[in-house]
Design a protein around this motif. Sequence first.
Motif, PDB file in Angstrom:
ATOM      1  N   PHE A   1      53.525  62.150  13.805  1.00 33.50           N
ATOM      2  CA  PHE A   1      53.505  62.883  12.544  1.00 33.50           C
ATOM      3  C   PHE A   1      52.047  63.067  12.119  1.00 33.50           C
ATOM      4  N   PRO A   2      51.740  64.124  11.344  1.00 37.64           N
ATOM      5  CA  PRO A   2      50.373  64.352  10.867  1.00 37.64           C
ATOM      6  C   PRO A   2      50.174  63.803   9.466  1.00 37.64           C
ATOM      7  N   LEU A   3      48.909  63.684   9.083  1.00 37.87           N
ATOM      8  CA  LEU A   3      48.559  63.348   7.710  1.00 37.87           C
ATOM      9  C   LEU A   3      48.292  64.663   6.982  1.00 37.87           C
ATOM     10  N   ILE A   4      48.956  64.856   5.855  1.00 40.43           N
ATOM     11  CA  ILE A   4      48.796  66.093   5.091  1.00 40.43           C
ATOM     12  C   ILE A   4      47.722  65.890   4.029  1.00 40.43           C
ATOM     13  N   ASP A   5      46.692  66.746   4.055  1.00 39.15           N
ATOM     14  CA  ASP A   5      45.615  66.588   3.071  1.00 39.15           C
ATOM     15  C   ASP A   5      45.990  67.223   1.735  1.00 39.15           C
TER      16      ASP A   5
ATOM     17  N   GLN B   1      57.313  45.362  10.425  1.00 39.71           N
ATOM     18  CA  GLN B   1      57.633  46.333  11.468  1.00 39.71           C
ATOM     19  C   GLN B   1      57.593  47.769  10.961  1.00 39.71           C
ATOM     20  N   GLN B   2      57.916  47.986   9.666  1.00 48.59           N
ATOM     21  CA  GLN B   2      57.849  49.343   9.123  1.00 48.59           C
ATOM     22  C   GLN B   2      56.396  49.830   9.094  1.00 48.59           C
ATOM     23  N   ARG B   3      55.477  48.972   8.651  1.00 46.99           N
ATOM     24  CA  ARG B   3      54.065  49.349   8.589  1.00 46.99           C
ATOM     25  C   ARG B   3      53.469  49.534   9.979  1.00 46.99           C
ATOM     26  N   ILE B   4      53.785  48.607  10.891  1.00 45.79           N
ATOM     27  CA  ILE B   4      53.252  48.722  12.252  1.00 45.79           C
ATOM     28  C   ILE B   4      53.790  49.979  12.952  1.00 45.79           C
ATOM     29  N   THR B   5      55.072  50.262  12.758  1.00 43.53           N
ATOM     30  CA  THR B   5      55.651  51.444  13.371  1.00 43.53           C
ATOM     31  C   THR B   5      55.011  52.708  12.808  1.00 43.53           C
ATOM     32  N   SER B   6      54.724  52.727  11.521  1.00 43.44           N
ATOM     33  CA  SER B   6      54.046  53.880  10.919  1.00 43.44           C
ATOM     34  C   SER B   6      52.675  54.084  11.543  1.00 43.44           C
ATOM     35  N   LEU B   7      51.918  52.996  11.709  1.00 42.82           N
ATOM     36  CA  LEU B   7      50.600  53.081  12.331  1.00 42.82           C
ATOM     37  C   LEU B   7      50.702  53.589  13.768  1.00 42.82           C
TER      38      LEU B   7
ATOM     39  N   TYR C   1      67.235  41.447  15.123  1.00 41.08           N
ATOM     40  CA  TYR C   1      67.593  41.133  13.750  1.00 41.08           C
ATOM     41  C   TYR C   1      66.882  42.047  12.742  1.00 41.08           C
ATOM     42  N   GLN C   2      65.961  42.890  13.237  1.00 42.78           N
ATOM     43  CA  GLN C   2      65.305  43.824  12.342  1.00 42.78           C
ATOM     44  C   GLN C   2      66.141  45.080  12.164  1.00 42.78           C
ATOM     45  N   ARG C   3      65.961  45.749  11.029  1.00 42.91           N
ATOM     46  CA  ARG C   3      66.682  46.988  10.777  1.00 42.91           C
ATOM     47  C   ARG C   3      65.948  48.178  11.373  1.00 42.91           C
ATOM     48  N   ASN C   4      66.543  49.359  11.287  1.00 47.78           N
ATOM     49  CA  ASN C   4      65.935  50.564  11.816  1.00 47.78           C
ATOM     50  C   ASN C   4      64.691  50.952  11.016  1.00 47.78           C
ATOM     51  N   TYR C   5      63.913  51.855  11.594  1.00 50.26           N
ATOM     52  CA  TYR C   5      62.705  52.348  10.932  1.00 50.26           C
ATOM     53  C   TYR C   5      63.101  53.269   9.790  1.00 50.26           C
ATOM     54  N   LEU C   6      62.616  52.974   8.582  1.00 45.52           N
ATOM     55  CA  LEU C   6      63.032  53.713   7.387  1.00 45.52           C
ATOM     56  C   LEU C   6      61.901  54.458   6.695  1.00 45.52           C
ATOM     57  N   TYR C   7      60.649  54.183   7.070  1.00 43.30           N
ATOM     58  CA  TYR C   7      59.542  54.771   6.327  1.00 43.30           C
ATOM     59  C   TYR C   7      59.480  56.292   6.422  1.00 43.30           C
ATOM     60  N   ALA C   8      59.847  56.850   7.579  1.00 41.62           N
ATOM     61  CA  ALA C   8      59.825  58.309   7.706  1.00 41.62           C
ATOM     62  C   ALA C   8      60.815  58.931   6.735  1.00 41.62           C
ATOM     63  N   GLU C   9      61.999  58.333   6.658  1.00 40.47           N
ATOM     64  CA  GLU C   9      63.033  58.826   5.760  1.00 40.47           C
ATOM     65  C   GLU C   9      62.623  58.650   4.303  1.00 40.47           C
ATOM     66  N   ALA C  10      61.979  57.538   3.996  1.00 44.79           N
ATOM     67  CA  ALA C  10      61.566  57.257   2.624  1.00 44.79           C
ATOM     68  C   ALA C  10      60.223  57.907   2.270  1.00 44.79           C
ATOM     69  N   LYS C  11      59.644  58.644   3.229  1.00 51.28           N
ATOM     70  CA  LYS C  11      58.369  59.342   3.030  1.00 51.28           C
ATOM     71  C   LYS C  11      57.252  58.380   2.643  1.00 51.28           C
TER      72      LYS C  11
ATOM     73  N   GLU D   1      55.487  56.708   5.326  1.00 51.51           N
ATOM     74  CA  GLU D   1      54.596  56.459   6.457  1.00 51.51           C
ATOM     75  C   GLU D   1      53.208  57.056   6.220  1.00 51.51           C
ATOM     76  N   GLU D   2      53.111  58.203   5.555  1.00 48.48           N
ATOM     77  CA  GLU D   2      51.799  58.762   5.241  1.00 48.48           C
ATOM     78  C   GLU D   2      51.037  57.844   4.297  1.00 48.48           C
ATOM     79  N   ALA D   3      51.760  57.206   3.368  1.00 48.19           N
ATOM     80  CA  ALA D   3      51.112  56.309   2.410  1.00 48.19           C
ATOM     81  C   ALA D   3      50.430  55.145   3.125  1.00 48.19           C
ATOM     82  N   VAL D   4      51.015  54.696   4.236  1.00 49.05           N
ATOM     83  CA  VAL D   4      50.401  53.606   5.013  1.00 49.05           C
ATOM     84  C   VAL D   4      49.047  54.051   5.550  1.00 49.05           C
ATOM     85  N   ILE D   5      48.995  55.256   6.114  1.00 50.51           N
ATOM     86  CA  ILE D   5      47.748  55.766   6.699  1.00 50.51           C
ATOM     87  C   ILE D   5      46.708  56.000   5.601  1.00 50.51           C
TER      88      ILE D   5
END
Length: 391
Positions: free
Chosen positions: A99-103, A85-91, A41-51, A53-57
């Motif tokens: 994916f890397p973290l860009i400084d 699930q979006q936050r956990i998947t990003s982690l 019932y969950q949707r697909n992972y969207l954080y990578a597309e919405a940019k 996932e780095e913000a989570v880290i």
Amino acid sequence: METTLNTSITIKEICDGFVYSELEGKGLFGLSGKLTIQPEYQRNYLYAEAKKEEAVIKSVLKGYPLGLIYFNKISDNRYEVLDGQQRITSLGRFITEKFPLIDDNGKPHYFGRMAEDLRKKINNTPLTIYICEGEETEIKEWFKTINIAGIPLNYQEVSNAIYSGTFVTKAKEEFSNSRNSNIQKWSAYISGKVNRQEYLRTALEWVSKSRDNDIVDAYMSLHRKDDNIEELRNYFTTVIDWISSTFIDVENEMKGLEWGRLFETYHRNPYNPQDISKKVHQLFGDSAVKNRKGIFEYILGGEKDTTLLEIRLFEESTKRVVYTRQTEEANKHDKSNCPLCALGKDNNSKRIWKYSEMDADHVTAWSNGGATDIKNCQMLCKTHNCAKGNR
């Protein structure tokens, strides 16, 4: 529904055994295999597309809270993510170096090559988790009301949650999979994003022959436990094949049209694809046509309904020139400045209409090849213009 607060589970524990499916674009498992990150019932992972996932880290490294996470307890030591699930998947994706973290200097830093103190900070950060227990209907009702990290659920994502089961699972595999080789062909006619369930939504609207949410939901409810999607797939394929065989040229304006409705209305009519192609190109080249998206239904319908094309009207300057000319001629001959009124024998046969009481009209109808220029313009009283337009 009962909830229990747990603040002892760390990011490292959550990401232990993390599995991410590149094919499906979703996180699968974590917490040493005890956690299903993305139930059906969950949707697909969207954080990578919405940019995002780095913000989570970065939030974790700065000590910012990630917000509440909700698990649904499905059995002893078995959970599924209700919200988060979006936050956990990003982690998980970061720790497994997807994916890397860009400084600030634009340099990439993968988790395994970060300073040890930063890795420890990420690993040891505890998460705030509510573990929920309740009936399926309670869990899904709660799921519908949760704010998913600033990216609201669209209607189809909610419907997938409500009617989750074998049918939705197989339908998502077919219509929500960005790796499906047919997506490129479908994208010529369907607007929206695959991973936001918009292709699946289109397929469901076509097969249920409606864009009404209640009717589409009724179809999903009826087929919820089906172990195949043959009707859905076959109908969708039939519509796509009809479009591509009827219109041999693919135009940008085809995307997002109501092809399901057009198929139901016109698919029993015979068409010559070569003739249609010529008509499409002719209309695309006609400067009087304002709505190019209406060209396709206009042709399918026998080229009768010109309102679909929103034919360009005469310019104000043209109308005023024609009005002045007609009025001067009318005064000379003691007749109405409306050519059709002048042909009659009633009181309007000599009436001089005000400019505001008249509308511009094509002498030779546009549908019969008449151009939208001053040579083909006449001013008629509003009554006659409406009467002519209705013929």
